[in-house]
Write a protein that holds these residues in place. Structure first.
Motif, PDB file in Angstrom:
ATOM      1  N   LEU A  56       0.870  -1.165   0.000  1.00 31.02           N
ATOM      2  CA  LEU A  56       0.000   0.000   0.000  1.00 31.02           C
ATOM      3  C   LEU A  56       0.911   1.219   0.000  1.00 31.02           C
ATOM      4  N   SER A  57       0.908   1.954  -1.118  1.00 32.93           N
ATOM      5  CA  SER A  57       1.735   3.153  -1.229  1.00 32.93           C
ATOM      6  C   SER A  57       0.930   4.334  -0.715  1.00 32.93           C
ATOM      7  N   ILE A  58       1.504   5.017   0.290  1.00 34.38           N
ATOM      8  CA  ILE A  58       0.803   6.100   0.982  1.00 34.38           C
ATOM      9  C   ILE A  58       1.750   7.279   1.106  1.00 34.38           C
ATOM     10  N   GLN A  68      -4.826   4.358  12.189  1.00 33.06           N
ATOM     11  CA  GLN A  68      -6.003   4.244  11.324  1.00 33.06           C
ATOM     12  C   GLN A  68      -5.666   3.419  10.085  1.00 33.06           C
ATOM     13  N   LEU A  69      -4.488   3.620   9.542  1.00 36.89           N
ATOM     14  CA  LEU A  69      -4.074   2.849   8.370  1.00 36.89           C
ATOM     15  C   LEU A  69      -3.871   1.377   8.707  1.00 36.89           C
ATOM     16  N   ASP A  70      -3.469   1.070   9.935  1.00 36.78           N
ATOM     17  CA  ASP A  70      -3.360  -0.322  10.365  1.00 36.78           C
ATOM     18  C   ASP A  70      -4.711  -1.015  10.294  1.00 36.78           C
ATOM     19  N   VAL A  71      -5.769  -0.309  10.675  1.00 32.43           N
ATOM     20  CA  VAL A  71      -7.120  -0.867  10.619  1.00 32.43           C
ATOM     21  C   VAL A  71      -7.515  -1.122   9.164  1.00 32.43           C
ATOM     22  N   VAL A  72      -7.180  -0.184   8.290  1.00 30.72           N
ATOM     23  CA  VAL A  72      -7.469  -0.339   6.857  1.00 30.72           C
ATOM     24  C   VAL A  72      -6.744  -1.564   6.320  1.00 30.72           C
ATOM     25  N   GLU A  73      -5.459  -1.674   6.636  1.00 24.62           N
ATOM     26  CA  GLU A  73      -4.673  -2.810   6.139  1.00 24.62           C
ATOM     27  C   GLU A  73      -5.201  -4.136   6.656  1.00 24.62           C
ATOM     28  N   SER A  74      -5.657  -4.163   7.877  1.00 28.33           N
ATOM     29  CA  SER A  74      -6.216  -5.383   8.436  1.00 28.33           C
ATOM     30  C   SER A  74      -7.441  -5.831   7.633  1.00 28.33           C
ATOM     31  N   ALA A  75      -8.274  -4.876   7.247  1.00 31.94           N
ATOM     32  CA  ALA A  75      -9.464  -5.196   6.433  1.00 31.94           C
ATOM     33  C   ALA A  75      -9.049  -5.742   5.070  1.00 31.94           C
ATOM     34  N   ILE A  76      -8.021  -5.142   4.486  1.00 27.37           N
ATOM     35  CA  ILE A  76      -7.530  -5.595   3.174  1.00 27.37           C
ATOM     36  C   ILE A  76      -6.931  -6.997   3.285  1.00 27.37           C
ATOM     37  N   GLU A  77      -6.062  -7.190   4.276  1.00 29.56           N
ATOM     38  CA  GLU A  77      -5.376  -8.471   4.423  1.00 29.56           C
ATOM     39  C   GLU A  77      -6.344  -9.632   4.642  1.00 29.56           C
ATOM     40  N   GLY A  78      -7.412  -9.387   5.391  1.00 31.12           N
ATOM     41  CA  GLY A  78      -8.386 -10.445   5.622  1.00 31.12           C
ATOM     42  C   GLY A  78      -8.970 -10.980   4.327  1.00 31.12           C
ATOM     43  N   ALA A  93     -11.481   0.332   0.627  1.00 30.08           N
ATOM     44  CA  ALA A  93     -12.169   1.606   0.384  1.00 30.08           C
ATOM     45  C   ALA A  93     -13.188   1.892   1.486  1.00 30.08           C
ATOM     46  N   GLN A  94     -13.930   0.889   1.883  1.00 28.42           N
ATOM     47  CA  GLN A  94     -14.931   1.094   2.932  1.00 28.42           C
ATOM     48  C   GLN A  94     -14.274   1.448   4.260  1.00 28.42           C
ATOM     49  N   GLU A  95     -13.168   0.794   4.578  1.00 26.89           N
ATOM     50  CA  GLU A  95     -12.502   1.082   5.849  1.00 26.89           C
ATOM     51  C   GLU A  95     -11.806   2.441   5.809  1.00 26.89           C
ATOM     52  N   LEU A  96     -11.264   2.835   4.658  1.00 27.05           N
ATOM     53  CA  LEU A  96     -10.702   4.180   4.528  1.00 27.05           C
ATOM     54  C   LEU A  96     -11.772   5.228   4.810  1.00 27.05           C
ATOM     55  N   GLU A  97     -12.943   5.017   4.236  1.00 29.86           N
ATOM     56  CA  GLU A  97     -14.052   5.950   4.468  1.00 29.86           C
ATOM     57  C   GLU A  97     -14.449   5.975   5.937  1.00 29.86           C
ATOM     58  N   ALA A  98     -14.536   4.798   6.551  1.00 29.08           N
ATOM     59  CA  ALA A  98     -14.929   4.728   7.960  1.00 29.08           C
ATOM     60  C   ALA A  98     -13.896   5.421   8.847  1.00 29.08           C
ATOM     61  N   GLN A  99     -12.631   5.197   8.584  1.00 29.72           N
ATOM     62  CA  GLN A  99     -11.580   5.819   9.391  1.00 29.72           C
ATOM     63  C   GLN A  99     -11.558   7.334   9.187  1.00 29.72           C
ATOM     64  N   GLY A 115       6.091  13.840  -3.146  1.00 32.34           N
ATOM     65  CA  GLY A 115       6.790  13.822  -1.872  1.00 32.34           C
ATOM     66  C   GLY A 115       7.150  12.422  -1.465  1.00 32.34           C
ATOM     67  N   GLU A 116       7.669  12.302  -0.263  1.00 27.40           N
ATOM     68  CA  GLU A 116       8.046  10.985   0.252  1.00 27.40           C
ATOM     69  C   GLU A 116       6.796  10.171   0.535  1.00 27.40           C
ATOM     70  N   HIS A 117       6.915   8.890   0.375  1.00 25.61           N
ATOM     71  CA  HIS A 117       5.791   7.997   0.639  1.00 25.61           C
ATOM     72  C   HIS A 117       6.077   7.157   1.857  1.00 25.61           C
ATOM     73  N   ALA A 118       5.078   7.014   2.681  1.00 26.38           N
ATOM     74  CA  ALA A 118       5.098   5.993   3.713  1.00 26.38           C
ATOM     75  C   ALA A 118       4.508   4.768   3.045  1.00 26.38           C
ATOM     76  N   GLU A 119       4.785   3.604   3.527  1.00 24.00           N
ATOM     77  CA  GLU A 119       4.253   2.441   2.846  1.00 24.00           C
ATOM     78  C   GLU A 119       4.125   1.271   3.785  1.00 24.00           C
ATOM     79  N   SER A 120       3.439   0.284   3.261  1.00 19.47           N
ATOM     80  CA  SER A 120       3.270  -0.927   4.002  1.00 19.47           C
ATOM     81  C   SER A 120       3.218  -2.062   3.008  1.00 19.47           C
ATOM     82  N   ALA A 121       3.730  -3.190   3.397  1.00 18.64           N
ATOM     83  CA  ALA A 121       3.705  -4.344   2.503  1.00 18.64           C
ATOM     84  C   ALA A 121       3.490  -5.594   3.326  1.00 18.64           C
ATOM     85  N   GLY A 122       2.971  -6.602   2.672  1.00 22.06           N
ATOM     86  CA  GLY A 122       2.753  -7.851   3.380  1.00 22.06           C
ATOM     87  C   GLY A 122       2.574  -8.997   2.435  1.00 22.06           C
TER      88      GLY A 122
END
Length: 124
Positions: A56-58, A68-78, A93-99, A115-122
């Motif tokens: 997830l490029s952020i 908040q992004l951890d919650v989004v990623e958890s929804a995606i990973e599931g 998308a739904q969790e991004l909106e909820a957060q 600019g610089e990106h924060a990111e997450s991968a799994g």
């Protein structure tokens, strides 16, 4: 009704077999976001379905917090764990909106210079 109209966030999703040039998931997603001039409220969910990896490029200036992004990623990973590729994008998308709305739980899943990106991968 969309994530952008509700929260000013755009989620772009790309599915590939494997990440190549570069082969690192985070680097691939960040390079793709930079090449496409993503803004600070644009996210890229990149999924390599054969390799079962994602990133997830952020942008570093993105409006949501790391927790908040951890919650989004958890929804995606599931969904990714179940090979539910489209469901992962919808859940994200739904969790991004909820957060963005203050952490309210989303409703049921509907089917159908940067600019610089924060990111997450799994791996999934």
């Amino acid at each position: 009704y969309s994530l952008y109209s509700a929260a000013g966030i755009q989620l772009f999703v790309v599915y590939v077999d494997s990440f190549t040039s570069p082969s690192n998931a985070i680097d691939w997603a960040d390079d793709t976001a930079l090449q496409n001039n993503f803004g600070s409220n644009d996210l890229l969910l990149a999924v390599a379905v054969e390799d079962r990896q994602y990133a997830l490029s952020i942008d570093a200036a993105f409006t949501l917090s790391a927790s908040q992004l951890d919650v989004v990623e958890s929804a995606i990973e599931g969904r990714l764990r179940d090979s539910d590729w489209s469901g992962a994008a919808i859940a994200g998308a739904q969790e991004l909106e909820a957060q963005a709305a203050g952490g309210v739980e989303p409703g049921p899943v509907q089917t159908s210079d940067p600019g610089e990106h924060a990111e997450s991968a799994g791996g999934v």
